[in-house]
Design a protein around this motif. Structure first.
Motif, PDB file in Angstrom:
ATOM      1  N   GLY A   1     -10.150  14.931  -8.951  1.00 32.77           N
ATOM      2  CA  GLY A   1      -9.313  13.813  -8.459  1.00 32.77           C
ATOM      3  C   GLY A   1      -9.622  13.394  -7.044  1.00 32.77           C
ATOM      4  N   SER A   2     -10.782  13.724  -6.573  1.00 35.49           N
ATOM      5  CA  SER A   2     -11.090  13.491  -5.156  1.00 35.49           C
ATOM      6  C   SER A   2     -11.104  12.015  -4.797  1.00 35.49           C
ATOM      7  CB  SER A   2     -12.429  14.111  -4.798  1.00 35.49           C
ATOM      8  OG  SER A   2     -13.466  13.406  -5.456  1.00 35.49           O
ATOM      9  N   SER A   3     -11.632  11.228  -5.681  1.00 36.56           N
ATOM     10  CA  SER A   3     -11.718   9.787  -5.356  1.00 36.56           C
ATOM     11  C   SER A   3     -10.326   9.196  -5.175  1.00 36.56           C
ATOM     12  CB  SER A   3     -12.473   9.050  -6.460  1.00 36.56           C
ATOM     13  OG  SER A   3     -11.756   9.154  -7.665  1.00 36.56           O
ATOM     14  N   ASP A   4      -9.458   9.591  -6.031  1.00 38.93           N
ATOM     15  CA  ASP A   4      -8.067   9.149  -5.909  1.00 38.93           C
ATOM     16  C   ASP A   4      -7.494   9.543  -4.570  1.00 38.93           C
ATOM     17  OD1 ASP A   4      -6.968   9.487  -9.350  1.00 38.93           O
ATOM     18  OD2 ASP A   4      -8.174   7.973  -8.277  1.00 38.93           O
ATOM     19  N   ARG A   5      -7.816  10.758  -4.254  1.00 40.25           N
ATOM     20  CA  ARG A   5      -7.239  11.274  -3.021  1.00 40.25           C
ATOM     21  C   ARG A   5      -7.801  10.555  -1.797  1.00 40.25           C
ATOM     22  NH1 ARG A   5      -8.620  16.658  -4.113  1.00 40.25           N
ATOM     23  NH2 ARG A   5      -7.621  16.843  -6.127  1.00 40.25           N
ATOM     24  N   ASP A   6      -9.056  10.198  -1.902  1.00 41.28           N
ATOM     25  CA  ASP A   6      -9.640   9.432  -0.791  1.00 41.28           C
ATOM     26  C   ASP A   6      -8.798   8.221  -0.472  1.00 41.28           C
ATOM     27  OD1 ASP A   6     -13.271   9.687  -0.778  1.00 41.28           O
ATOM     28  OD2 ASP A   6     -11.703  10.621   0.437  1.00 41.28           O
ATOM     29  N   SER A   7      -8.566   7.486  -1.515  1.00 43.45           N
ATOM     30  CA  SER A   7      -7.771   6.281  -1.328  1.00 43.45           C
ATOM     31  C   SER A   7      -6.380   6.631  -0.828  1.00 43.45           C
ATOM     32  CB  SER A   7      -7.681   5.498  -2.638  1.00 43.45           C
ATOM     33  OG  SER A   7      -7.057   6.292  -3.612  1.00 43.45           O
TER      34      SER A   7
ATOM     35  N   PHE B   1       0.823  -1.218   0.000  1.00 41.99           N
ATOM     36  CA  PHE B   1       0.000   0.000   0.000  1.00 41.99           C
ATOM     37  C   PHE B   1       0.850   1.258   0.000  1.00 41.99           C
ATOM     38  CE2 PHE B   1      -3.787  -2.375   1.782  1.00 41.99           C
ATOM     39  CZ  PHE B   1      -4.510  -2.231   0.606  1.00 41.99           C
ATOM     40  N   THR B   2       1.857   1.245   0.869  1.00 36.41           N
ATOM     41  CA  THR B   2       2.695   2.442   0.961  1.00 36.41           C
ATOM     42  C   THR B   2       3.419   2.672  -0.363  1.00 36.41           C
ATOM     43  OG1 THR B   2       4.321   1.014   1.996  1.00 36.41           O
ATOM     44  CG2 THR B   2       3.113   2.500   3.450  1.00 36.41           C
ATOM     45  N   GLU B   3       3.817   1.584  -0.944  1.00 37.30           N
ATOM     46  CA  GLU B   3       4.498   1.722  -2.223  1.00 37.30           C
ATOM     47  C   GLU B   3       3.586   2.354  -3.252  1.00 37.30           C
ATOM     48  OE1 GLU B   3       7.562  -1.953  -1.766  1.00 37.30           O
ATOM     49  OE2 GLU B   3       6.037  -2.059  -3.333  1.00 37.30           O
ATOM     50  N   ALA B   4       2.368   1.832  -3.221  1.00 40.33           N
ATOM     51  CA  ALA B   4       1.385   2.388  -4.151  1.00 40.33           C
ATOM     52  C   ALA B   4       1.185   3.863  -3.883  1.00 40.33           C
ATOM     53  CB  ALA B   4       0.068   1.646  -4.004  1.00 40.33           C
ATOM     54  N   ALA B   5       1.124   4.192  -2.583  1.00 39.35           N
ATOM     55  CA  ALA B   5       0.916   5.583  -2.203  1.00 39.35           C
ATOM     56  C   ALA B   5       2.064   6.444  -2.707  1.00 39.35           C
ATOM     57  CB  ALA B   5       0.821   5.678  -0.682  1.00 39.35           C
ATOM     58  N   ILE B   6       3.263   5.929  -2.528  1.00 40.04           N
ATOM     59  CA  ILE B   6       4.438   6.687  -2.971  1.00 40.04           C
ATOM     60  C   ILE B   6       4.358   6.924  -4.466  1.00 40.04           C
ATOM     61  CG2 ILE B   6       6.949   6.590  -3.300  1.00 40.04           C
ATOM     62  CD1 ILE B   6       6.870   4.819  -0.657  1.00 40.04           C
ATOM     63  N   ARG B   7       4.028   5.805  -5.132  1.00 42.26           N
ATOM     64  CA  ARG B   7       3.937   5.924  -6.582  1.00 42.26           C
ATOM     65  C   ARG B   7       2.921   6.992  -6.971  1.00 42.26           C
ATOM     66  NH1 ARG B   7       1.920   1.115  -8.469  1.00 42.26           N
ATOM     67  NH2 ARG B   7       3.141  -0.064  -6.972  1.00 42.26           N
ATOM     68  N   LEU B   8       1.811   6.907  -6.303  1.00 39.97           N
ATOM     69  CA  LEU B   8       0.751   7.867  -6.595  1.00 39.97           C
ATOM     70  C   LEU B   8       1.214   9.285  -6.326  1.00 39.97           C
ATOM     71  CD1 LEU B   8      -2.491   6.105  -5.405  1.00 39.97           C
ATOM     72  CD2 LEU B   8      -2.133   7.192  -7.603  1.00 39.97           C
ATOM     73  N   GLY B   9       1.917   9.378  -5.167  1.00 37.96           N
ATOM     74  CA  GLY B   9       2.422  10.719  -4.790  1.00 37.96           C
ATOM     75  C   GLY B   9       3.344  11.246  -5.867  1.00 37.96           C
ATOM     76  N   LEU B  10       4.207  10.370  -6.331  1.00 37.78           N
ATOM     77  CA  LEU B  10       5.156  10.787  -7.364  1.00 37.78           C
ATOM     78  C   LEU B  10       4.423  11.199  -8.627  1.00 37.78           C
ATOM     79  CD1 LEU B  10       7.952   8.124  -6.848  1.00 37.78           C
ATOM     80  CD2 LEU B  10       8.152  10.598  -6.497  1.00 37.78           C
ATOM     81  N   GLU B  11       3.458  10.361  -8.931  1.00 39.09           N
ATOM     82  CA  GLU B  11       2.677  10.663 -10.127  1.00 39.09           C
ATOM     83  C   GLU B  11       1.995  11.997  -9.990  1.00 39.09           C
ATOM     84  OE1 GLU B  11       1.641   6.149 -11.508  1.00 39.09           O
ATOM     85  OE2 GLU B  11      -0.007   7.493 -10.962  1.00 39.09           O
ATOM     86  N   ARG B  12       1.467  12.168  -8.808  1.00 37.15           N
ATOM     87  CA  ARG B  12       0.726  13.407  -8.550  1.00 37.15           C
ATOM     88  C   ARG B  12       1.662  14.603  -8.702  1.00 37.15           C
ATOM     89  NH1 ARG B  12      -3.378  15.929  -7.794  1.00 37.15           N
ATOM     90  NH2 ARG B  12      -3.459  17.704  -6.379  1.00 37.15           N
ATOM     91  N   LYS B  13       2.821  14.384  -8.144  1.00 36.64           N
ATOM     92  CA  LYS B  13       3.810  15.443  -8.194  1.00 36.64           C
ATOM     93  C   LYS B  13       4.087  15.816  -9.653  1.00 36.64           C
ATOM     94  CE  LYS B  13       7.750  16.336  -5.187  1.00 36.64           C
ATOM     95  NZ  LYS B  13       8.849  15.630  -4.524  1.00 36.64           N
TER      96      LYS B  13
END
Lengths: 614, 460
Positions: free
Chosen positions: A501-507, A453-465
């Motif tokens: 992008g709210s749904s994404d952010r929820d997760s 999960f954290t990895e996914a979160a990081i990935r998402l964060g990076l993507e978001r960035k």
């Protein structure tokens, strides 16, 4: 066999008809009769054709054969082989084209005929096999018929035998009955004979006794005597009295006195019992009246005359009875009154109870309280479940106690006691060990999940960035492109994109929470990012809301951006409750963490939403 | 519980005097009178032959000893040891002898039931009653001693004569509707006479003192009928035990049956307490296990101790398969007795010989079943309280009370096989009779017996 033939006949005829149609169609020549002839003749013709052919035409008879063929062909409806001559005398020329055409047609016809023949042959084969099958069937059925006939005969035979047997048994029964009758008669006669004999014997015996008596008693047996030193006084001290009529009368009197006493005693007892029963009845009556009196008003209100009057009667009766208080007199009238009043009241009570029953049944029928009234079964089930739960709880408590003891034992470090305990709790320990390993495995799984999960979160964060950067560059470009663009609009756009992008952010918030709890964060950048996200999220409650508060949205967003800093260090005075709530929820056991954190996020959502609105 | 020393005895002849002061016992031709408390010999009478029957007079002043073989009856006085009386029936012979309730007359039944001779000790007068019937129980006195009923057989018909005992006057004479009368018994209040027919026919007739037929009862036909009959002490109930293994209770108002007590071989009702006598392994407590077991070495079974165990709900009792082609089959209710307070009825079903059934008369249902290790020979109620003494011909005596039951080993060297027993009228002591000996068993009144063994807990 004949039947079968008739059945299959129509089929055949239809087949042939089909063929007829077919042939008539191909040749434009007319009658079906004719075509049938063709059909019939075609089969032998085709077979004979070759042998015939060799002898048919020679060098010499070309002409004749041609003319013959022409004749034949024309009779069959083919165009003439000869060219149409202009003049009558001129020798008709063989029209090659016509011949070829004829040949061709003949060939075609031949092929068709062959085909038809084939069809017919297959048909024939089929029919043959069908016939075989049917014949088989027929044979089988015949066999069956035979066997069943045989069976029937056997059964009939058996039936006959059984009937015979039955008749015999009936006969036997009759015989037995006769026998029984005879024996009964014999027994009866024997019994009478026996009784008679017995009587005779007894009489003889009596006679003998009498004789013996005389012999023994009248012999002036010196031996029959009583030697007494001296006679003793009577127990009651009285002297013996002579037997006279007087004594007899006295005895009778005494006897009757005894009997009378007995009867009197019994009567007294019965009276006492009666009195008791009456008392009980009276009490019952009183209680009934008291029970029914509150009921009394209602029937009267309802103008239910009958019951009301009965009750009043009863009351009067009661009053009378109590006034007279004549329990000792067991006279008829009192008894009747009492029993009548009791009967009346009993009737009332009965009707009342029946009414209640009816009501209850009505209620049941309406099904009004079906949900409220717990059926007994449900109740029992529930209690059973609860009992089971209690049992489980008890067991759990026990194991806990044991564990505690174990712990204590290990803590006090007493070797012998621990050893003793060990030997007692070896089984328990093993079980616990198993449980422990299971837990460990689960924990490992959880850890793995968390990591992913954290990895996914990081990935998402990076993507978001990356996305943010892209957007920024795009905005910049746009800004550069359209310098006249309104500032507010650009802000609006930005917020809209954020909202989308709210749904994404929820997760994201969900998955980022555990990481916040962890002391060793995965990366330094991510916490900032997620906290920002959680805070920026509430700023967009819904599109309509947003539209309404559009004017001030920019300020809020800016405020939110200012509140990026971690919550625990610098709690928002307005949203403190929300954060508190969130943390309390997050402190729940790990297994429930996912859903709880999810819920907590929604909590914060709603809370901050409220904050925003005023 | 204390036991006296063992005294000699013959023919099981041992009786407490009605006033409870003396104990008479016979050893061959000697009659020994002892004080009940000290057991010292007060008198010693010597009869002419081996005594076959003894009976105390109602006032405990006289005791008769019958020697049937010689047709002799000897009467002894306690007050005047030198006084004696000898009645010789001569060639007429003697089969039974008994006191009249006043204690001044002796009724002797001659051989072949030719007549009953009534000898008076007060006067020289002798009365004869002819035609007595030879049957199970043909003579009965009312409890107050006023009347005697006698079964007679005249002209091939059964009759009952009621005599006034004071002057032997015939009060009533009536014929009974019986085929072959088997027994008669007065109700304790002396107003009703129960008459029952031979076992071939189930018939119980009830006559008033004045000879009226009150009621006739027949439970079934075509089968063996009445085997035993008992009145309740209150005269309220008449219990009739029959060959079908049932006891039927008749009431005194309508003389109809109120209830029927069956004696099933299996007891399913968990409310009924079943006490099972079980052998206790001796010396087990000491941890010494002898092999082969000491029981086998010791020989007689009577030496092993036993105790009662409460059997759980479905209990099947040991039943005896009756031999159908023999006379007097071992089936039916052979014995039944009401407790003196009317609360209990004890019965024995002869096809279940090891069991005693105790019925609750208030609730009219089975209360307790005692199953012994060997067939029950005899049981008798304590005259003062609901306490039942049972003997099985072994070395133990068994006592039951509503509080529980107990099995007591009779001490002393050698076997003491209790064949019969009789209570002292106070209920304080119990005479235990074996073939050659007897001893007294004293029951402490302070300590209730039931507390020692097999107490069910909540049965009162």
């Amino acid at each position: 066999m004949g039947e079968w033939m008739t059945v299959t006949d129509p089929d055949l005829s239809s087949e042939s008809k089909n063929i007829c149609q077919y042939t008539s169609e191909t040749k434009m020549s007319p009658s079906s009769l004719y075509s049938q002839q063709v059909l019939c003749s075609s089969i032998p013709l085709s077979k004979n054709v070759h042998s015939f052919f060799s002898a048919f035409c020679t060098e010499e008879n070309i002409e004749q054969s041609i003319s013959y063929l022409d004749q034949e062909l024309t009779t069959f409806g083919f165009p003439s082989l000869y060219e149409e001559s202009k003049g009558k005398d001129t020798k008709r020329e063989l029209n090659i084209v016509a011949v070829l055409n004829c040949m061709n047609e003949l060939l075609v016809l031949q092929r068709k005929n062959l085909l038809a023949q084939e069809n017919v042959e297959t048909q024939n084969l089929k029919l043959g096999s069908d016939m075989d099958h049917l014949q088989n069937c027929y044979a089988k059925l015949k066999e069956q018929l035979e066997t069943s006939r045989r069976e029937m005969i056997g059964l009939q035979e058996r039936d006959r035998q059984l009937q015979c047997k039955n008749r015999n048994l009936h006969q036997l029964l009759k015989n037995e009955k006769d026998e029984v009758q005879k024996l009964q008669n014999i027994i009866a006669s024997r019994a009478t004979q026996y009784n008679h004999d017995m009587k005779r014997k007894e009489r003889e015996y009596n006679k003998l006794k009498e004789r013996l008596h005389q012999l023994v008693m009248n012999k002036k047996d010196k031996k029959i005597a009583m030697e007494v030193l001296n006679y003793v006084g009577r127990a009651d001290g009285k002297r013996g009295s002579w037997r006279t009529g007087k004594t007899e009368a006295r005895n009778e009197d005494e006897m009757y006195k005894i009997l009378l006493n007995d009867y009197e005693y019994r009567q007294k007892q019965i009276l006492m019992e009666n009195a008791e029963l009456k008392k009980v009845l009276q009490q019952m009556k009183k209680e009934m009246i008291s029970l029914l009196s509150p009921q009394k008003q209602k029937p009267r209100e309802r103008a239910d005359d009958s019951t009301g009057t009965v009750i009043s009667d009863a009351e009067e009766d009661a009053g009378e009875l109590s006034r007279e208080s004549m329990w000792d007199l067991s006279c008829e009238t009192v008894r009747e009154q009492l029993t009548n009043s009791i009967r009346k009241q009993w009737r009332i009570l009965k009707s009342h109870v029946e009414k209640l029953d009816n009501q209850v049944s009505k209620v049941h029928l309406e099904g009004f309280n079906d949900e409220d009234v717990i059926s007994r079964q449900d109740h029992e089930q529930e209690t059973e479940k609860l009992e089971l739960e209690i049992q489980q709880c008890k067991e759990m408590i026990k194991t806990q106690q044991q564990l505690l003891q174990q712990q204590l034992a290990t803590a006090c470090d007493d070797d012998t006691t621990s050893l003793l305990r060990d030997c007692y709790l070896l089984e328990e320990k093993e079980r616990l060990k198993e449980e422990w390993s299971l837990f460990k495995e689960q924990k490992k799984n959880f850890e793995k999940e968390r990591r992913s999960f954290t990895e996914a979160a990081i990935r998402l964060g990076l993507e978001r960035k990356a996305f943010e950067e892209e957007r920024a560059s795009w905005l910049k470009q746009q800004f550069l492109n359209m310098t006249t663009f309104d500032h507010q609009n650009s802000e609006n756009m930005k917020l809209f994109s954020a909202f989308s992008g709210s749904s994404d952010r929820d997760s994201l918030t969900v998955h980022s929470r555990p990481r916040q709890k962890k002391p060793h964060g995965v990366s330094n950048g991510s916490p900032v990012c997620t906290s920002k996200l959680t805070k920026s999220l509430p700023a967009s409650p819904s599109t309509s809301d947003f539209c309404q508060t559009r004017s001030c949205a920019s300020e809020h967003s800016s405020i939110n951006v200012l509140n990026i800093t971690p919550e625990e260090t610098k709690p928002n005075p307005v949203g403190r409750e929300g954060t508190n709530q969130k943390w309390s929820m997050a402190s729940r056991p790990g297994s429930q963490e996912g859903c709880h954190s999810g819920r907590s996020s929604t909590c914060t959502n709603s809370h901050v939403e409220k904050d925003d609105l005023p | 519980m204390n036991f006296s020393e063992v005294f000699k005895l013959s023919s099981l002849l041992c009786k407490f005097s009605p006033d409870g002061k003396y104990l008479a016992s016979c050893v061959q031709y000697r009659l020994v009178i002892r004080d009940v408390n000290t057991l010292q010999i007060l008198q010693l009478y010597t009869c002419l032959d081996q005594i076959q029957h003894i009976e105390w007079s109602a006032d405990s002043l006289f005791i008769l000893c019958a020697m049937y073989k010689r047709g002799l009856v000897q009467v002894w006085s306690l007050e005047q040891p030198e006084w004696h009386c000898r009645i010789d029936e001569g060639s007429a012979g003697l089969v039974a002898s008994c006191w009249s309730p006043d204690g001044r007359h002796i009724l002797n039944t001659t051989e072949f039931h030719l007549r009953i001779t009534v000898w008076s000790l007060c006067t020289k007068s002798v009365s004869y009653i002819k035609y007595p019937k030879a049957c199970q129980q043909g003579i009965t006195f009312t409890r107050d001693g006023r009347y005697m009923a006698l079964a007679e057989r005249r002209d091939c018909k059964d009759h009952v004569s009621v005599f006034v005992c004071s002057d032997w006057q015939l009060l009533r004479h009536f014929d009974t509707e019986t085929q072959d009368l088997a027994g008669i018994e007065w109700a304790p209040n002396g107003c009703v006479l129960a008459v029952w027919d031979t076992c071939l026919e189930y018939k119980v007739l009830l006559y008033s003192l004045d000879g009226r037929l009150l009621s006739a009862y027949c439970a079934y036909e075509w089968s063996l009928g009445v085997k035993s009959v008992a009145w309740s002490p209150s005269s309220q109930f008449l219990a009739v035990g029959s060959y079908d293994g049932k006891v039927r209770i008749l009431n005194h108002v309508t003389w109809k049956m109120i209830t029927e007590f069956g004696h099933p071989a299996t007891i399913n009702n968990p409310k009924i307490v079943v006490y099972k006598e079980a052998e206790k392994n001796p010396r087990l407590a000491l941890g010494r296990l002898a092999f082969p077991p000491p029981r086998a070495a010791a020989g007689p079974a009577s030496t092993t101790e036993s105790k009662y165990e409460i059997a759980s709900a479905p209990v099947s009792l040991q039943t005896l398969k009756p031999i159908a082609d023999r006379a007097n089959p071992k089936i039916g209710i052979g014995a039944l007795a009401f407790s003196p307070d009317n609360y209990f009825l004890a019965t024995r079903n002869d096809s279940v010989p090891n069991a005693v059934w105790i019925w609750d008369i208030q609730k009219l249902r089975l209360f307790v079943v005692l199953e012994q290790l060997s067939p029950v020979r005899f049981f008798q109620w304590d005259p003062q309280q609901p306490r039942l003494a049972i003997c099985t011909g072994g070395g133990k005596v068994y006592l039951w009370s509503p509080a529980g039951c107990v099995s007591v080993q009779v001490p002393g060297e050698g076997d003491f096989q209790v064949l019969s027993l009789c209570w002292h009228f106070s209920g304080d002591s119990l005479a235990l009779l074996s073939k050659d000996h007897f001893c007294l068993c004293f029951l402490e009144t302070e300590e209730r017996v039931g507390t020692t063994f097999g107490r069910p807990g909540d049965h009162t």
